[in-house]
Design a protein around this motif. Structure first.
Motif, short mmCIF file in Angstrom:
data_model
loop_
_atom_site.label_atom_id
_atom_site.label_comp_id
_atom_site.label_asym_id
_atom_site.label_seq_id
_atom_site.Cartn_x
_atom_site.Cartn_y
_atom_site.Cartn_z
N HIS A 279 -21.34 47.75 76.30
CA HIS A 279 -21.86 48.79 75.40
C HIS A 279 -21.08 48.80 74.08
N TRP A 282 -22.24 46.10 71.90
CA TRP A 282 -23.51 46.47 71.26
C TRP A 282 -23.24 47.36 70.05
N GLN A 283 -22.31 48.31 70.18
CA GLN A 283 -21.98 49.17 69.05
C GLN A 283 -21.51 48.37 67.84
N ALA A 285 -22.00 45.27 67.15
CA ALA A 285 -23.07 44.42 66.62
C ALA A 285 -24.03 45.22 65.75
N ARG A 286 -24.23 46.48 66.09
CA ARG A 286 -25.15 47.33 65.35
C ARG A 286 -24.53 47.99 64.12
#
Length: 321
Positions: A279, A282-283, A285-286
């Protein structure tokens, strides 16, 4: 010249034109349905922005789950106490922060609508409110053992210091990390009446978690912070923020892993740590540091993330019984 309003400041609000939501508040918060005289105080304690109490609570619950299995009644009693304590002490800390920052908040668009700079609550009444919340927190604290009570009282030192940190260091997020993650010590202390390496390592790891998510959060205010003359990791790290946040989150995951090993946790705990790492990847990457909405969304994502290591620790405790 007053700070330019955010779109949500001028949009119709159930709070009324004299009690507008701050831009990062939840627009459908239950606060909007409370009696008007009460609303400024609920907003002062950030009841319309619940992310903070979750972030304060999770280290408490993680530490408790490392120290005692969920099959023990003590586990659930402590979780309930930490839930209540996190809500009221986060509220007290926010009120104290707004008292100290009342002149700065007037210069920052995101905070100018807060109750004190907006003139809805005087600083003296805010201080009385903070004291009342702190006394409620004390009622929770005295349900614990003597060592945990003393440890909880010591936590007031970083709480008192934090609002001033942005005035003298580009790393106020580190001071926030020392403050917000005290629960990583409290949970273990409440169970055992002392501290152990697992709790200390968890505390250190959680410090880097806060450095990550609050650096992301701080990018919402970087332009206004320059005008107000205050410091933050967002200003310090600038375009290098993504690489630093990756490093912070990696150290957090390492702390979770090491704390679990020191506490002799079973394999489900490490599945939770792996999911946590995914997770956080993902943070990062965003992340877009020039998109305030994206920064706020990623910051808020950490509140839900807390369930993942907690569930892993609970499952590991059940397996070990």
């Amino acid at each position: 010249m007053p700070p330019a309003p955010y779109p949500s400041d001028s949009a119709p609000s159930p709070l009324g034109p004299d009690d507008a939501l701050t831009p990062d508040a939840l627009p459908d918060s239950w606060v909007a349905r409370t009696p008007r005289p009460v609303r400024p105080y609920l907003r002062l304690m950030r009841a319309d922005r619940p992310a903070g109490f979750w972030l304060l609570m999770w280290p408490c619950l993680w530490s408790t789950a490392l120290a005692v299995p969920a099959t023990e009644p003590q586990f659930w009693i402590l979780c309930a106490l930490f839930l209540v304590g996190s809500i009221v002490m986060r509220g007290a800390g926010c009120a104290w922060n707004d008292i100290v920052d009342r002149s700065i908040d007037l210069k920052v668009a995101r905070t100018a609508a807060r109750p004190i700079p907006a003139g809805q609550v005087s600083w003296a009444r805010a201080l009385a409110f903070a004291v009342g919340l702190s006394l409620t927190g004390l009622l929770v604290l005295i349900q614990l053992n003597g060592f945990a009570i003393a440890l909880g009282i010591v936590s007031l030192i970083p709480v008192a210091i934090y609002p001033f940190a942005k005035r003298f260091t580009y790393w106020p997020q580190a001071v926030l990390g020392l403050t917000f993650n005290w629960g990583a010590l409290m949970g273990w202390a409440a169970v055992s009446g002392g501290l152990a390496p697992a709790a200390l390592v968890l505390y250190a790891g959680c410090l880097f978690w806060t450095l990550g998510y609050d650096t992301i959060y701080a990018h919402q205010d970087k332009a206004d912070d320059l005008i107000a003359g205050v410091k933050s990791t967002a200003l310090k790290l600038g375009p290098s923020t993504r690489a630093w946040v990756i490093g912070f989150y990696a150290l957090f995951v390492a702390g979770l892993t090491a704390a679990g090993a020191l506490a002799h946790m079973a394999w489900p705990y490490y599945l939770g740590v792996a999911a946590t790492a995914a997770h956080l990847a993902w943070q990062t990457a965003r992340l877009d540091i020039d998109d305030p909405t994206r920064c706020l969304d990623l910051f808020r994502a950490n509140t839900g993330l807390g369930w993942v290591p907690f569930a892993g620790a609970v499952a590991a405790g059940l397996l070990a019984v």
